[in-house]
Design an enzyme around this catalytic site. Structure first.
Site, PDB file in Angstrom:
ATOM      1  N   HIS A 113     -27.119 -20.843 -44.257  1.00  0.00           N
ATOM      2  CA  HIS A 113     -25.911 -21.650 -44.094  1.00  0.00           C
ATOM      3  C   HIS A 113     -25.191 -21.887 -45.418  1.00  0.00           C
ATOM      4  O   HIS A 113     -24.190 -22.595 -45.469  1.00  0.00           O
ATOM      5  CB  HIS A 113     -26.306 -22.994 -43.460  1.00  0.00           C
ATOM      6  CG  HIS A 113     -25.182 -23.763 -42.882  1.00  0.00           C
ATOM      7  ND1 HIS A 113     -24.829 -25.026 -43.329  1.00  0.00           N
ATOM      8  CD2 HIS A 113     -24.305 -23.468 -41.884  1.00  0.00           C
ATOM      9  CE1 HIS A 113     -23.798 -25.474 -42.639  1.00  0.00           C
ATOM     10  NE2 HIS A 113     -23.469 -24.554 -41.758  1.00  0.00           N
ATOM     11  N   LYS A 115     -22.880 -21.487 -48.860  1.00  0.00           N
ATOM     12  CA  LYS A 115     -21.593 -20.913 -49.242  1.00  0.00           C
ATOM     13  C   LYS A 115     -21.522 -20.925 -50.764  1.00  0.00           C
ATOM     14  O   LYS A 115     -21.272 -21.956 -51.382  1.00  0.00           O
ATOM     15  CB  LYS A 115     -20.418 -21.704 -48.667  1.00  0.00           C
ATOM     16  CG  LYS A 115     -20.289 -21.617 -47.140  1.00  0.00           C
ATOM     17  CD  LYS A 115     -21.014 -22.715 -46.443  1.00  0.00           C
ATOM     18  CE  LYS A 115     -20.769 -22.696 -44.933  1.00  0.00           C
ATOM     19  NZ  LYS A 115     -21.616 -23.667 -44.219  1.00  0.00           N
ATOM     20  N   ASP A 120     -19.112 -13.012 -62.698  1.00  0.00           N
ATOM     21  CA  ASP A 120     -19.265 -12.679 -64.119  1.00  0.00           C
ATOM     22  C   ASP A 120     -20.001 -13.742 -64.930  1.00  0.00           C
ATOM     23  O   ASP A 120     -19.759 -13.878 -66.137  1.00  0.00           O
ATOM     24  CB  ASP A 120     -17.893 -12.438 -64.761  1.00  0.00           C
ATOM     25  CG  ASP A 120     -17.291 -11.094 -64.353  1.00  0.00           C
ATOM     26  OD1 ASP A 120     -18.009 -10.283 -63.742  1.00  0.00           O
ATOM     27  OD2 ASP A 120     -16.097 -10.879 -64.639  1.00  0.00           O
ATOM     28  N   HIS A 287     -15.249 -31.020 -41.313  1.00  0.00           N
ATOM     29  CA  HIS A 287     -16.296 -30.046 -41.611  1.00  0.00           C
ATOM     30  C   HIS A 287     -16.946 -30.306 -42.966  1.00  0.00           C
ATOM     31  O   HIS A 287     -17.837 -29.588 -43.381  1.00  0.00           O
ATOM     32  CB  HIS A 287     -15.706 -28.624 -41.572  1.00  0.00           C
ATOM     33  CG  HIS A 287     -16.717 -27.537 -41.477  1.00  0.00           C
ATOM     34  ND1 HIS A 287     -17.057 -26.730 -42.540  1.00  0.00           N
ATOM     35  CD2 HIS A 287     -17.470 -27.114 -40.436  1.00  0.00           C
ATOM     36  CE1 HIS A 287     -17.966 -25.853 -42.156  1.00  0.00           C
ATOM     37  NE2 HIS A 287     -18.250 -26.064 -40.892  1.00  0.00           N
ATOM     38  N   LYS A 289     -19.070 -31.883 -46.194  1.00  0.00           N
ATOM     39  CA  LYS A 289     -20.432 -32.349 -46.455  1.00  0.00           C
ATOM     40  C   LYS A 289     -20.442 -32.876 -47.890  1.00  0.00           C
ATOM     41  O   LYS A 289     -20.912 -32.209 -48.820  1.00  0.00           O
ATOM     42  CB  LYS A 289     -21.449 -31.229 -46.303  1.00  0.00           C
ATOM     43  CG  LYS A 289     -21.373 -30.458 -44.970  1.00  0.00           C
ATOM     44  CD  LYS A 289     -20.580 -29.194 -45.128  1.00  0.00           C
ATOM     45  CE  LYS A 289     -20.670 -28.257 -43.940  1.00  0.00           C
ATOM     46  NZ  LYS A 289     -20.435 -28.758 -42.650  1.00  0.00           N
ATOM     47  N   ASP A 294     -20.946 -44.940 -56.531  1.00  0.00           N
ATOM     48  CA  ASP A 294     -20.529 -45.665 -57.731  1.00  0.00           C
ATOM     49  C   ASP A 294     -19.448 -44.878 -58.466  1.00  0.00           C
ATOM     50  O   ASP A 294     -18.571 -44.301 -57.830  1.00  0.00           O
ATOM     51  CB  ASP A 294     -21.742 -45.976 -58.608  1.00  0.00           C
ATOM     52  CG  ASP A 294     -22.710 -46.945 -57.921  1.00  0.00           C
ATOM     53  OD1 ASP A 294     -22.267 -47.662 -57.001  1.00  0.00           O
ATOM     54  OD2 ASP A 294     -23.897 -46.983 -58.292  1.00  0.00           O
TER      55      ASP A 294
END
Length: 402
Positions: A113, A115, A120, A287, A289, A294
């Protein structure tokens, strides 16, 4: 790989596809040595086609490229789409490829899952945005609200090492020689690259969330698409609210998966009774996450706070200690709250109390036991299949005579 804090990084927040895709495509078009890319979903739409073209052009310049997609999330890619990449020299990998059975995908558990993009050894991207047009506002009411982080500095090498080992299983091989100071400090932010797997790092992301909640002094904001975390994480949120921390959750109000909203709502009474403030984002499907705590702690990544992400899937987050980045993320979430969210208020009545008691017993028994139950799910060695370039078609007899 053991996570370690790296100092001297520049971290930039990228909100939605409008900010994310141009930065990634620009980095790939400027690549001279190496591109490592992992994604759960890659679709053959306008976004996927632009990514494909950028990768092909980079490969034709001699850039070494590894692309990994998940066999469940990206199972609709056809031979023509993948073949054009591999023919240009892109090494294309599929995590746990499996054919559909009677039209249904059967490999739903333990997905890749993550991404991640690394170019480079100079720039990396970590977040929750897939390569699909539904991350663009022009997609319409179902366009997703999401986030990613662009990173430069010493943390990039940690992400690069992880991504290349994921492709090659930690085996040694000759890697492109770097040009320029890959490790030079370029900013003020401290960053930590943290992953979740089904081996030695099965609870790492959850542990960093919980540590942040337990040490929070005055504010916690969490925006999470699929919110159904473990009992201990819920307890840490309640305890933070009870000791005076302002705890705010932004959850789905217009879900792309209604069952996820139903699951989250079973937790509302438990959290509201401790003083946690809950909002539902109603502009479009959430969508994201992300979280900020603080003045200087923030996280962006692929991991939801639900049983799939916390106990089964392979995930990657970056944790950042940087006041400017945290303030930027907080400002974005505040705008969601002010413009596009509805606040959830406690509901009373005997019927409500009885239903809360019933759901509470069932839900918290599940949350308390799920980490142990997860071990019973299929735990095969992850299969990473490399797609070979298409073979040239042998000429027919007629073609030989022409």
């Amino acid at each position: 790989m053991t996570a370690a804090w790296r100092h001297g990084n520049t971290v930039c927040l990228l909100e939605n596809g409008e900010a994310f895709f141009p930065r990634v495509f620009e980095a790939i078009r400027a690549a001279r040595q190496e591109v490592l890319l992992e994604t759960f979903i890659l679709f053959d739409d306008k976004v996927g086609q632009e990514l494909r073209q950028a990768l092909i052009e980079a490969a034709q310049r001699g850039v070494e490229i590894d692309v990994t997609v998940d066999g469940y999330g990206s199972d609709c890619l056809d031979e023509a789409f993948i073949g054009g990449l591999t023919e240009a020299g892109v090494r294309f990998h599929i995590f746990d490829p499996r054919p559909r059975v009677f039209g249904f995908r059967v490999n739903a558990l333990r997905r890749m899952h993550r991404k991640i993009v690394v170019v480079d050894s100079q720039v990396a991207f970590v977040g929750g945005i897939n390569y699909s047009a539904d991350h663009l506002a022009e997609f319409g009411p179902d366009a997703k609200q999401d986030y990613a982080a662009q990173l430069q500095g010493p943390i990039v090498e940690d992400i690069r090492r992880f991504a290349r080992d994921a492709v090659h299983g930690g085996r040694r091989r000759r890697w492109p020689r770097r040009r320029g100071p890959a490790h030079a400090a370029s900013g003020e932010g401290a960053a930590l690259f943290v992953t979740r797997d089904n081996d030695r790092h099965s609870t790492d992301i959850e542990r960093y969330y919980r540590a942040g909640f337990r040490t929070a002094q005055h504010e916690i904001i969490v925006a999470n698409a699929y919110f159904f975390p473990g009992y201990r994480l819920l307890r840490d949120l309640r305890n933070a609210a009870r000791r005076g921390v302002r705890v705010r959750l932004i959850l789905q109000g217009e879900p792309d998966m209604p069952i996820a909203q139903l699951a989250a709502r079973t937790l509302y009474d438990y959290l509201l009774s401790a003083g946690v403030i809950i909002y539902e984002y109603c502009e479009r499907p959430l969508h994201g996450k992300v979280a900020c705590i603080d003045d200087e702690w923030a996280t962006v990544g692929s991991s939801n706070l639900d049983p799939l992400s916390l106990a089964l899937n392979l995930e990657a987050n970056v944790v950042v200690r940087d006041q400017a980045f945290t303030a930027e993320l907080r400002d974005s979430l505040e705008e969601l709250i002010q413009r596009h969210c509805r606040r959830i208020t406690p509901q009373h009545g005997m019927k409500r109390v009885l239903r809360r008691l019933w759901f509470g017993v069932a839900v918290f028994h599940f949350l308390h036991r799920f980490p142990a139950w997860a071990a019973a799910f299929p735990s095969r060695d992850p299969l990473l299949q490399r797609v070979e370039p298409p073979q040239p078609t042998a000429p027919t007899d007629e073609a030989r005579h022409d």
